[in-house]
Design a protein around this motif. Structure first.
Motif, PDB file in Angstrom:
ATOM      1  N   GLN A 181     -51.616 111.650   3.273  1.00  0.00           N
ATOM      2  CA  GLN A 181     -51.869 110.556   2.509  1.00  0.00           C
ATOM      3  C   GLN A 181     -53.252 110.558   2.014  1.00  0.00           C
ATOM      4  O   GLN A 181     -53.618 110.155   0.949  1.00  0.00           O
ATOM      5  CB  GLN A 181     -51.838 109.398   3.921  1.00  0.00           C
ATOM      6  CG  GLN A 181     -50.446 108.900   4.276  1.00  0.00           C
ATOM      7  CD  GLN A 181     -50.609 107.591   5.212  1.00  0.00           C
ATOM      8  OE1 GLN A 181     -51.480 107.580   5.742  1.00  0.00           O
ATOM      9  NE2 GLN A 181     -49.293 107.046   5.447  1.00  0.00           N
ATOM     10  N   LYS A 191     -51.681 105.422   1.187  1.00  0.00           N
ATOM     11  CA  LYS A 191     -50.927 105.373   2.606  1.00  0.00           C
ATOM     12  C   LYS A 191     -49.646 105.318   2.477  1.00  0.00           C
ATOM     13  O   LYS A 191     -49.004 104.344   3.002  1.00  0.00           O
ATOM     14  CB  LYS A 191     -51.437 104.363   3.564  1.00  0.00           C
ATOM     15  CG  LYS A 191     -53.104 104.339   3.892  1.00  0.00           C
ATOM     16  CD  LYS A 191     -53.747 103.550   4.949  1.00  0.00           C
ATOM     17  CE  LYS A 191     -55.048 103.794   5.216  1.00  0.00           C
ATOM     18  NZ  LYS A 191     -55.580 102.843   6.152  1.00  0.00           N
ATOM     19  N   ARG A 203     -51.750 111.651   8.159  1.00  0.00           N
ATOM     20  CA  ARG A 203     -53.371 111.230   7.697  1.00  0.00           C
ATOM     21  C   ARG A 203     -53.595 112.383   6.672  1.00  0.00           C
ATOM     22  O   ARG A 203     -53.961 112.011   5.423  1.00  0.00           O
ATOM     23  CB  ARG A 203     -54.324 111.322   8.552  1.00  0.00           C
ATOM     24  CG  ARG A 203     -55.549 110.710   8.288  1.00  0.00           C
ATOM     25  CD  ARG A 203     -55.330 109.241   7.917  1.00  0.00           C
ATOM     26  NE  ARG A 203     -56.575 108.759   7.296  1.00  0.00           N
ATOM     27  CZ  ARG A 203     -57.724 108.073   8.045  1.00  0.00           C
ATOM     28  NH1 ARG A 203     -57.360 107.880   9.303  1.00  0.00           N
ATOM     29  NH2 ARG A 203     -58.598 107.497   7.391  1.00  0.00           N
TER      30      ARG A 203
END
Length: 538
Positions: free
Chosen positions: A317, A323, A314
């Motif tokens: 990204q 993503k 996470r």
């Protein structure tokens, strides 16, 4: 609030840490939490906590702009208040003089500068720093989540699933947002109009006669060494070594300054990178520097829980702005072996000395656009169809029409320089937020010197060996992993591995002694075809 702040708050991520090497430019006098504000005329620059920055002033000491990131010019590292004697704010040719000055600036950086009412953004040659602009809100920054402070509008041109899950790329300056664009590093951006204008290249012709190759090689060596010397003197650094040519060239260009590199390392993330580690060990032994092998199996990296893996994903990204899957070194967790807050010196632009994007020397094939659009990977190769081609063709043609005549003589190299790098390192480096990744070979002058070598000769990869031999014949003699074959044992320090590269070294010495006259014999008729007309084949 930026979209980045909202995502970090929702996912309990540390914004200040994730964006410590990033920047943002906003209209008006504004504040952005977690970033340092720098006044810039009618705009404000916002800089991450670890981003190196400097002030540019003209010959009379008057403010001209900021350099954000790491940049080295002929005088050295740009730091503090950096005076440019060649610039005078009263000169009507100010920005032309500045463009000439930029040719010799190497690194990964963005420059915000202005005079009078005009305020501009320039980047390093391939926009490795990352530069996205939103014309709707007059905002510019290093990554999409940081630039946007409005809902994302899905880009109808791009197939997000194919890009984020199956290896495609946001190419031809597209982003996931319909309005935000990536900036071409050969252009400057006018902050008032949000219009890009090309300022490079300005040369009439790149290629030089073979008699000048020795001088070209020596200038590459001198320039590369100067840049690396300045960076290693000012920052903690790391340098990857592999079994190929590019990392070896960077190590050779470093010369004695490689002793100042804090971590010389090789990541092992799969079977083939074991060969990289074996060759790199011989190189490190020759250079007399410690060499770290970061392996995902033996020894294994520190244990990472599923929670920590998801947090790493996470974080990557979010800092990246999409993503996308993590690079192998993050997936295999070997990145933990790298010390944080280091400058990681990689090759990248050295690829030009091998003409890696020139898949055919047949000049007539350079006018066939289908395989060229495919090689920009808007989708993975197996998904490239006539519909995908037609979707991206107008953007490709529009970009190609901006190239000056000298660049049109080398259109495949410029596809690599301006489009491919922008969509790869200019996109992914911001996701690697614990270190500052860059190429010391990233200057317009070094690009021009690389392109001065005949393109057909560059395709043989011989120019890299030519340069290595001029610097360090012993380093040049170490076998490349493809020369060594499948038996790693032949690359141990105790084995007579010099025999493996003897024929290549004889060839290199002969070229050196003859002043590279061999390069005159290369032309398109001798080179194999590697550019497949995909749509015709299907």
């Amino acid at each position: 609030m930026t979209n980045a702040h909202a995502i970090c708050a929702e996912a309990n991520l540390d914004f200040k840490e994730l964006y410590s090497y990033q920047y943002l430019v906003t209209h008006g006098k504004t504040r952005v939490a977690g970033l340092k504000a720098l006044p810039f005329g009618r705009f404000t620059a916002h800089v991450g906590a670890k981003m190196h920055s400097a002030l540019l002033v003209d010959c009379k000491g008057r403010f001209f702009g900021y350099v954000l990131g790491i940049a080295v010019d002929k005088s050295g590292l740009i730091k503090g208040e950096h005076r440019l004697e060649e610039l005078d704010l009263d000169d009507p040719q100010l920005f032309l003089r500045f463009a000439e000055y930029l040719d010799d600036v190497s690194g990964r950086y963005v420059i915000l500068c202005g005079a009078g009412r005009e305020q501009r953004v320039y980047t390093d040659p391939v926009a490795m720093i990352g530069c996205i602009y939103d014309p709707i809100k007059s905002r510019v920054g290093s990554s999409l989540n940081l630039v946007l402070d409005r809902p994302l509008v899905n880009n109808p041109k791009t197939d997000d699933e194919a890009i984020l899950q199956r290896g495609g790329k946001y190419t031809l300056f597209h982003t996931q947002d319909a309005h935000a664009k990536r900036m071409n590093g050969s252009c400057y951006l006018d902050l008032d109009t949000m219009i890009e204008t090309r300022f490079w290249p300005r040369t009439d012709k790149f290629e030089v006669p073979v008699e000048e190759y020795g001088a070209v090689y020596d200038e590459i060596i001198e320039t590369g060494r100067h840049v690396i010397a300045e960076i290693t003197s000012a920052f903690k650094t790391a340098m990857p070594l592999s079994g190929g040519r590019d990392s070896r060239l960077i190590a050779a260009l470093a010369g004695k300054h490689i002793k100042k590199v804090n971590q010389v390392f090789t990541h092992i993330t799969n079977y083939s990178t074991r060969y990289d580690a074996s060759v790199a060990a011989l190189m490190a032994r020759h250079l007399k520097v410690p060499h770290q092998v970061h392996s995902w199996r033996d020894p294994t990296p520190p244990e990472r829980s599923r929670y920590k893996y998801r947090a790493d994903l996470r974080g990557f990204q979010t800092a990246l702005g999409a993503k996308a899957p993590m690079p192998d070194e993050l997936v295999k967790n070997v990145h933990q072996f790298l010390e944080e807050d280091q400058v990681v010196l990689r090759g990248h632009l050295t690829d030009l000395l091998r003409a890696v994007y020139v898949f055919t020397s047949k000049r007539k094939r350079w006018k066939d656009l289908d395989w060229q659009v495919q090689r920009l990977f808007p989708v993975q190769t197996s998904e490239f169809t006539p519909q995908v081609y037609e979707n991206y063709l107008p953007d490709f043609v529009a970009w190609r029409r901006t190239l000056p005549p000298s660049a049109l003589e080398l259109p495949l190299d410029f596809m690599f320089i301006e489009v491919y790098y922008n969509a790869t390192v200019g996109y992914t480096f911001n996701g690697l937020h614990k270190q500052f990744y860059m190429s010391p070979f990233n200057s317009r002058r070094l690009i021009e010197l690389s392109l001065a070598i005949n393109v057909d000769y560059r395709r043989t990869m011989k120019p890299v060996d030519d340069i290595l031999y001029r610097i360090d014949p012993g380093l040049c003699a170490i076998p490349y992993y493809k020369e060594a074959g499948s038996d790693l044992g032949v690359l141990s320090a105790e084995q007579p591995w010099l025999d493996i590269s003897q024929d290549r070294m004889n060839d290199v010495k002969e070229r050196y002694d003859s002043k590279y006259v061999e390069a005159d014999g290369f032309s398109e008729q001798y080179e194999p075809e590697r550019a497949v007309p995909l749509l015709m084949a299907s």
